[in-house]
Scaffold this active site. Sequence first.
Site, PDB file in Angstrom:
ATOM      1  N   ILE A 160      83.345  45.534  41.529  1.00  0.00           N
ATOM      2  CA  ILE A 160      83.969  44.249  41.934  1.00  0.00           C
ATOM      3  C   ILE A 160      83.564  42.931  41.079  1.00  0.00           C
ATOM      4  O   ILE A 160      84.300  42.388  40.536  1.00  0.00           O
ATOM      5  CB  ILE A 160      83.627  43.952  43.405  1.00  0.00           C
ATOM      6  CG1 ILE A 160      84.312  45.162  44.507  1.00  0.00           C
ATOM      7  CG2 ILE A 160      84.220  42.723  43.902  1.00  0.00           C
ATOM      8  CD1 ILE A 160      83.893  45.115  45.812  1.00  0.00           C
ATOM      9  N   ARG A 238      78.047  41.122  51.958  1.00  0.00           N
ATOM     10  CA  ARG A 238      77.615  41.377  53.243  1.00  0.00           C
ATOM     11  C   ARG A 238      77.349  40.154  53.786  1.00  0.00           C
ATOM     12  O   ARG A 238      76.297  39.458  53.319  1.00  0.00           O
ATOM     13  CB  ARG A 238      76.506  42.709  53.452  1.00  0.00           C
ATOM     14  CG  ARG A 238      77.053  43.914  53.143  1.00  0.00           C
ATOM     15  CD  ARG A 238      77.908  44.617  54.458  1.00  0.00           C
ATOM     16  NE  ARG A 238      78.336  45.752  54.375  1.00  0.00           N
ATOM     17  CZ  ARG A 238      79.693  46.177  53.956  1.00  0.00           C
ATOM     18  NH1 ARG A 238      80.316  45.344  53.586  1.00  0.00           N
ATOM     19  NH2 ARG A 238      79.833  47.501  53.733  1.00  0.00           N
ATOM     20  N   ASP A 262      83.486  35.504  53.459  1.00  0.00           N
ATOM     21  CA  ASP A 262      84.351  36.332  54.235  1.00  0.00           C
ATOM     22  C   ASP A 262      83.663  37.158  54.966  1.00  0.00           C
ATOM     23  O   ASP A 262      84.289  38.140  55.706  1.00  0.00           O
ATOM     24  CB  ASP A 262      85.238  37.503  53.433  1.00  0.00           C
ATOM     25  CG  ASP A 262      86.329  38.087  53.844  1.00  0.00           C
ATOM     26  OD1 ASP A 262      87.003  37.617  54.756  1.00  0.00           O
ATOM     27  OD2 ASP A 262      86.324  39.544  53.733  1.00  0.00           O
ATOM     28  N   GLU A 267      79.508  40.427  63.277  1.00  0.00           N
ATOM     29  CA  GLU A 267      80.724  40.489  63.143  1.00  0.00           C
ATOM     30  C   GLU A 267      81.538  41.176  64.508  1.00  0.00           C
ATOM     31  O   GLU A 267      80.814  42.236  64.706  1.00  0.00           O
ATOM     32  CB  GLU A 267      81.387  41.025  61.970  1.00  0.00           C
ATOM     33  CG  GLU A 267      80.871  40.347  60.654  1.00  0.00           C
ATOM     34  CD  GLU A 267      81.476  40.758  59.413  1.00  0.00           C
ATOM     35  OE1 GLU A 267      81.405  40.227  58.249  1.00  0.00           O
ATOM     36  OE2 GLU A 267      81.938  42.147  59.449  1.00  0.00           O
ATOM     37  N   HIS A 286      86.634  38.642  57.595  1.00  0.00           N
ATOM     38  CA  HIS A 286      86.328  40.053  56.932  1.00  0.00           C
ATOM     39  C   HIS A 286      87.726  40.521  56.460  1.00  0.00           C
ATOM     40  O   HIS A 286      87.781  41.792  56.690  1.00  0.00           O
ATOM     41  CB  HIS A 286      85.536  40.716  57.652  1.00  0.00           C
ATOM     42  CG  HIS A 286      84.906  41.707  56.839  1.00  0.00           C
ATOM     43  ND1 HIS A 286      83.409  42.543  57.254  1.00  0.00           N
ATOM     44  CD2 HIS A 286      85.021  42.511  55.562  1.00  0.00           C
ATOM     45  CE1 HIS A 286      83.072  43.091  56.308  1.00  0.00           C
ATOM     46  NE2 HIS A 286      83.907  43.537  55.330  1.00  0.00           N
TER      47      HIS A 286
END
Length: 318
Positions: A160, A238, A262, A267, A286
């Site tokens: 990524i 994370r 994000d 969560e 997310h």
Amino acid sequence: MKIVLLDGYELNQDLDWSALEPLGNVTLYDRTTVDNHSEILEKISDAEIVITHKTPLNADILNQTTHLKYIGIMGTGYDIVDIDTAHQNNIIVTNIPTYASDAVAQFTFSLLLEVTGQVGLHNQLVHKGKWSDGPDFTFWEKPLFELKDKTLGLIGYGHIAQRVAEIAHAFSMTVIFYNHRPKQVDNDWAKQVSFDELLKHSDVISLHVIQTPETINLINQKTISKMKNSVIVLNTARGKLINESDMANALNHNQVYALATDVVQTEPIDHNNPLLKANNCYITPHIAWAPLETRKRLLDITIENLRSYLENKPVNVI
């Protein structure tokens, strides 16, 4: 062979799991209460195959399962499964390393462009009449920034991060990165630096490391103190990588210009999360991984991982 999918809601709502059915006796759950061990154990007690997205399988749960042979994680990170205990119980665990690389890289830049271009804010203001009621041909409510010649610092340099680096290079940004071990670079524009150098020189810092005991609270009061006061911090990795109290304090005291994230530590986000009231903080729920094409790829690879395991040719094994 019993197959249990613990939390497939994000895929179940518009994708089809029928390709899983020929592989065994399948039970699909939309959701499982993540902190209810009894519920988790009840659902998987006689399963040989368990597929999980965000439902944790800790040591206590794994030590109480007698049939379990395979865990398929629907994602890249694997902190939701106690890998050591799984290995001790001869349970194979697989993940999906690269299914969302392009989507998350795209979303990383969506966050950055929102901070620097303020498209969402100004679209809302125009629709509320501020432009039509004003005297000038233009207005801007918050500062706007060019990315050209700004330095992007990437913490972690996996798939990524490398895609993010390519996009940054296209925007004529200077790209530096820190990786916990030396990384071979196949270009002449991305430079590996020490962690402290990255903190000191970056105009934008983007997080791309997995969650481990060493990376939890990686961004904290001490590391923030080494950054520029004008820095923009991005997190599509994370939530636990950032100490949220320290970050909120830094945002409110102009030690960090903006955070765009994000992910958060808990969560869904807690109503009392300090980031919700912090200055210049952008939070999305997310969703970097959530484009339809990306989720379809996730589903396909999840099934292929299981099929390969059943054929005694396991892939993507942790």
